[in-house]
Design an enzyme around this catalytic site. Structure first.
Site, PDB file in Angstrom:
ATOM      1  N   ASP A 225     -14.093   0.764  52.485  1.00  0.00           N
ATOM      2  CA  ASP A 225     -14.446   1.983  51.736  1.00  0.00           C
ATOM      3  C   ASP A 225     -14.623   1.602  50.278  1.00  0.00           C
ATOM      4  O   ASP A 225     -14.429   0.438  49.892  1.00  0.00           O
ATOM      5  CB  ASP A 225     -13.390   3.096  51.909  1.00  0.00           C
ATOM      6  CG  ASP A 225     -14.004   4.496  51.777  1.00  0.00           C
ATOM      7  OD1 ASP A 225     -14.462   4.839  50.664  1.00  0.00           O
ATOM      8  OD2 ASP A 225     -14.034   5.252  52.763  1.00  0.00           O
ATOM      9  N   ASP A 246     -19.226  -1.635  49.206  1.00  0.00           N
ATOM     10  CA  ASP A 246     -20.246  -0.604  49.386  1.00  0.00           C
ATOM     11  C   ASP A 246     -20.967  -0.880  50.708  1.00  0.00           C
ATOM     12  O   ASP A 246     -21.595  -1.933  50.867  1.00  0.00           O
ATOM     13  CB  ASP A 246     -21.226  -0.687  48.197  1.00  0.00           C
ATOM     14  CG  ASP A 246     -22.261   0.427  48.234  1.00  0.00           C
ATOM     15  OD1 ASP A 246     -22.537   0.959  49.335  1.00  0.00           O
ATOM     16  OD2 ASP A 246     -22.794   0.761  47.165  1.00  0.00           O
ATOM     17  N   LYS A 260     -16.947   7.175  61.616  1.00  0.00           N
ATOM     18  CA  LYS A 260     -16.491   8.535  61.945  1.00  0.00           C
ATOM     19  C   LYS A 260     -16.770   9.470  60.771  1.00  0.00           C
ATOM     20  O   LYS A 260     -16.335   9.208  59.645  1.00  0.00           O
ATOM     21  CB  LYS A 260     -14.992   8.543  62.265  1.00  0.00           C
ATOM     22  CG  LYS A 260     -14.504   9.948  62.522  1.00  0.00           C
ATOM     23  CD  LYS A 260     -13.016  10.100  62.623  1.00  0.00           C
ATOM     24  CE  LYS A 260     -12.643  11.542  62.371  1.00  0.00           C
ATOM     25  NZ  LYS A 260     -12.711  11.949  60.983  1.00  0.00           N
ATOM     26  N   HIS A 264     -23.283  11.820  59.034  1.00  0.00           N
ATOM     27  CA  HIS A 264     -23.710  13.214  58.788  1.00  0.00           C
ATOM     28  C   HIS A 264     -23.729  13.548  57.288  1.00  0.00           C
ATOM     29  O   HIS A 264     -24.203  14.603  56.907  1.00  0.00           O
ATOM     30  CB  HIS A 264     -22.852  14.218  59.584  1.00  0.00           C
ATOM     31  CG  HIS A 264     -21.486  14.461  59.029  1.00  0.00           C
ATOM     32  ND1 HIS A 264     -20.734  15.567  59.366  1.00  0.00           N
ATOM     33  CD2 HIS A 264     -20.723  13.751  58.155  1.00  0.00           C
ATOM     34  CE1 HIS A 264     -19.585  15.526  58.724  1.00  0.00           C
ATOM     35  NE2 HIS A 264     -19.554  14.444  57.997  1.00  0.00           N
TER      36      HIS A 264
HETATM   37  C1  LIG Z   1     -16.397  12.157  55.127  1.00  0.00           C
HETATM   38  S1  LIG Z   1     -15.481  10.771  54.614  1.00  0.00           S
HETATM   39  C2  LIG Z   1     -15.018  10.051  56.176  1.00  0.00           C
HETATM   40  C3  LIG Z   1     -13.826   9.148  56.073  1.00  0.00           C
HETATM   41  C4  LIG Z   1     -13.356   8.604  57.422  1.00  0.00           C
HETATM   42  N1  LIG Z   1     -14.399   7.925  58.137  1.00  0.00           N
HETATM   43  C5  LIG Z   1     -12.776   9.722  58.254  1.00  0.00           C
HETATM   44  O1  LIG Z   1     -13.460  10.245  59.121  1.00  0.00           O
HETATM   45  O2  LIG Z   1     -11.617  10.082  58.007  1.00  0.00           O
HETATM   46  C6  LIG Z   1     -16.732   9.682  54.051  1.00  0.00           C
HETATM   47  C7  LIG Z   1     -16.211   8.381  53.445  1.00  0.00           C
HETATM   48  O3  LIG Z   1     -17.334   7.619  53.021  1.00  0.00           O
HETATM   49  C8  LIG Z   1     -16.922   6.876  51.887  1.00  0.00           C
HETATM   50  N2  LIG Z   1     -18.109   6.355  51.210  1.00  0.00           N
HETATM   51  C9  LIG Z   1     -19.052   7.059  50.536  1.00  0.00           C
HETATM   52  N3  LIG Z   1     -19.999   6.206  50.082  1.00  0.00           N
HETATM   53  C10 LIG Z   1     -19.652   4.963  50.499  1.00  0.00           C
HETATM   54  C11 LIG Z   1     -20.247   3.682  50.351  1.00  0.00           C
HETATM   55  N4  LIG Z   1     -21.398   3.524  49.688  1.00  0.00           N
HETATM   56  N5  LIG Z   1     -19.619   2.610  50.891  1.00  0.00           N
HETATM   57  C12 LIG Z   1     -18.439   2.753  51.549  1.00  0.00           C
HETATM   58  N6  LIG Z   1     -17.840   3.958  51.733  1.00  0.00           N
HETATM   59  C13 LIG Z   1     -18.447   5.045  51.211  1.00  0.00           C
HETATM   60  C14 LIG Z   1     -16.120   7.892  51.101  1.00  0.00           C
HETATM   61  O4  LIG Z   1     -15.321   7.295  50.107  1.00  0.00           O
HETATM   62  C15 LIG Z   1     -15.332   8.560  52.221  1.00  0.00           C
HETATM   63  O5  LIG Z   1     -14.099   7.948  52.439  1.00  0.00           O
END
Ligand SMILES: C[S@@+](CC[C@H](N)C(=O)[O-])C[C@H]1O[C@@H](n2cnc3c(N)ncnc32)[C@H](O)[C@@H]1O
Length: 360
Positions: A225, A246, A260, A264
Site C-alpha cells: 500500500d 505504488d 479487495k 472499483h
Molecule cells: C478501498 S481501500 C481497500 C483496502 C483493502 N484492500 C481492503 O479492502 O480493506 C483502497 C486502498 O488502496 C490504496 N491505494 C490507493 N492508491 C494506491 C496506489 N497507487 N498504490 C497502492 N495502494 C493504493 C489506499 O491507500 C487504500 O488502502
C-alpha cells in the site's frame, strides 16, 4: 370512475396516491440513514447488550446517560429504527437487537470479525455524505469527483493530507475486510488451494491479508500500500509483511494477488494499468498463479431486488468518492481480455459481492 386514467395523465388517481406514498418514502430515506447514524454514535446496540438484551426505554436512556427530557425523542428514534428492522421490540415493550443491530456492536457480538460499526460510521459521516449532497451541483463543475469538489482534493490525496481521516478510513476498511474475508474463507476457501505466496495489492492495514494468513498458515502474505498507510500500521505479528509502494509502478511477485475493494475505485484505463502490473507480478508455479478479485459484480445477486438496488446505490456512492465504478460481468470480462488474461471464474459471496478468480 375514480380509477380511470385522466385523458392528460396516463395514471389513475389510485396509482398517483400510491406514488405519493412511495415518493415520500424515497424522500425521507435519508432520515432512516441518519437515525442509524444517531444509533451508532449514541452506542445504542452496545447499551442494549450491556443492559441484558431486553431493555425498556427508561433503562435504555439510563444506560446511555441521556437527560430525562430526551426520552420522548429517544422513543421516536427507536420506533423508526424498529419499524425498519434495525431493532426489535419484545412483547413486554423492551428493545432487543436484531441481526442488523448485532452488526453495530463494537465487537460484533463477541466475534470481532462480525462488526460493521466502523464501516457504517464512515459511510454515514460528513466525509461520505457531503459529496452525495453535492451531486447535482457537481454535474456543472470540472472537479473529478463530488468528493474533490467538496474537499478540494481527491480521496487518496485527502488521506495523505489528513492523517485523522486516513486512520478513520483505514479502520473502516479493515473492519469490512474482517467481515468479508470470514465469508470468503468459509465459502470460497478453495480459491486459495495451492497458493504459497500472496500479495494483498492496495491492502490497506492488512485486514484481509491477516485473515488469509490465519486461515492458511502455509501462505506467505505481503501487503502493498502507499507509504503513509504502511507507515501507520502497528508492528505486525510476523505473519504478514508490509511493503510501501505504488501499485501503478510495481507489485512484488507472488503466486496469487488479492485485490479487495480496489478496482472499483478506478477508471477502466487505470484498472488496465493495475491489471498489467498484476499480470507481470504473478509467478506461474505448478498451479499457474492467479488474481483473486473481491468486488461487486453488478447483476450477480440471486436475491434480485434488494441486493440489486443495493449494488446500484453502491455504484452511485462510489462515483461520488472516486473515479471508479461497480462493473457487471461483461465489463469485468472486457478488462481481463484487454490485459490478456486467459480465463476467469465468478463466485458470489454475501449475495452482493463476488470473488473473481482470474487466470493468466
Ligand atoms: C478501498 S481501500 C481497500 C483496502 C483493502 N484492500 C481492503 O479492502 O480493506 C483502497 C486502498 O488502496 C490504496 N491505494 C490507493 N492508491 C494506491 C496506489 N497507487 N498504490 C497502492 N495502494 C493504493 C489506499 O491507500 C487504500 O488502502
Amino acid at each position: 370512475m375514480e380509477q380511470e386514467a385522466d385523458a392528460e395523465l396516463p395514471h389513475t388517481r389510485g396509482e398517483l396516491l400510491q406514488a405519493s406514498i412511495d415518493l415520500t418514502h424515497h424522500t425521507l430515506s435519508y432520515v432512516k440513514s441518519m437515525a442509524l447514524r444517531c444509533a451508532v454514535q449514541l452506542g445504542i446496540a452496545d447499551a442494549i447488550r450491556r443492559a441484558g438484551g431486553d431493555v425498556s426505554l427508561d433503562g435504555l436512556a439510563a444506560a446511555l446517560s441521556l437527560a430525562p427530557s430526551k426520552l420522548p425523542y429517544l422513543r421516536r428514534v427507536m420506533r423508526a429504527l424498529t419499524a425498519s428492522g434495525v431493532f426489535a421490540q419484545a412483547g413486554g415493550g423492551g428493545y432487543r437487537l436484531t441481526p442488523v443491530s448485532t452488526l453495530l456492536l463494537s465487537d460484533g457480538g463477541g466475534g470481532g470479525c462480525r462488526s460493521l460499526q466502523q464501516l457504517v460510521r464512515i459511510q454515514l459521516s460528513p466525509f461520505c455524505v457531503s459529496p452525495v449532497t453535492n451531486l447535482a451541483e457537481w454535474f456543472s463543475r470540472d472537479e473529478e469527483t463530488p468528493f474533490a469538489m467538496t474537499f478540494g482534493t481527491g480521496h487518496w490525496d485527502f488521506c495523505v493530507r489528513d492523517p485523522g481521516f486516513s486512520a478513520f478510513f483505514n479502520g473502516a476498511m479493515a473492519c469490512d475486510s474482517r467481515f468479508v474475508m470470514d465469508a470468503v474463507i468459509h465459502e470460497v476457501g478453495g480459491a486459495f488451494d495451492g497458493v504459497t505466496s500472496m500479495v494483498d495489492v492496495a491492502g490497506g492495514t492488512g485486514g484481509a491479508a491477516k485473515a488469509v494468513a490465519a486461515a492458511f498458515p502455509q501462505i506467505k502474505c505481503t501487503v502493498l500500500d502507499l507509504p503513509h498507510v504502511i507507515h501507520g500500521v502497528p508492528p505486525a505479528d510476523g505473519r504478514v509483511e508490509f511493503v510501501a509502494g505504488d501499485m501503478m509502478d510495481f507489485i512484488p511477485q507472488a503466486d496469487a494477488l488479492l485485490l479487495k475493494s480496489v478496482l472499483h475505485d478506478w477508471s477502466d484505463e487505470d484498472c488496465v494499468r493495475i491489471l498489467k502490473r498484476c499480470k507481470e507480478a504473478i509467478c506461474r508455479g505448478e498451479q499457474g498463479g492467479k488474481l483473486i478479485i473481491i468486488d461487486l459484480v453488478v447483476g450477480s445477486s440471486s436475491r434480485a431486488t434488494t441486493c440489486h438496488e443495493t449494488q446500484l446505490l453502491f455504484d452511485l456512492f462510489i462515483s461520488t468518492l472516486t473515479q471508479g465504478r461497480e462493473r457487471d460481468e461483461k465489463e469485468w470480462c472486457k478488462l481481463f481480455k484487454e490485459v490478456g488474461f486467459r480465463d476467469y471464474k465468478v463466485t458470489s459471496v454475501l449475495d452482493i459481492r463476488s470473488v473473481i478468480e482470474v487466470f493468466p
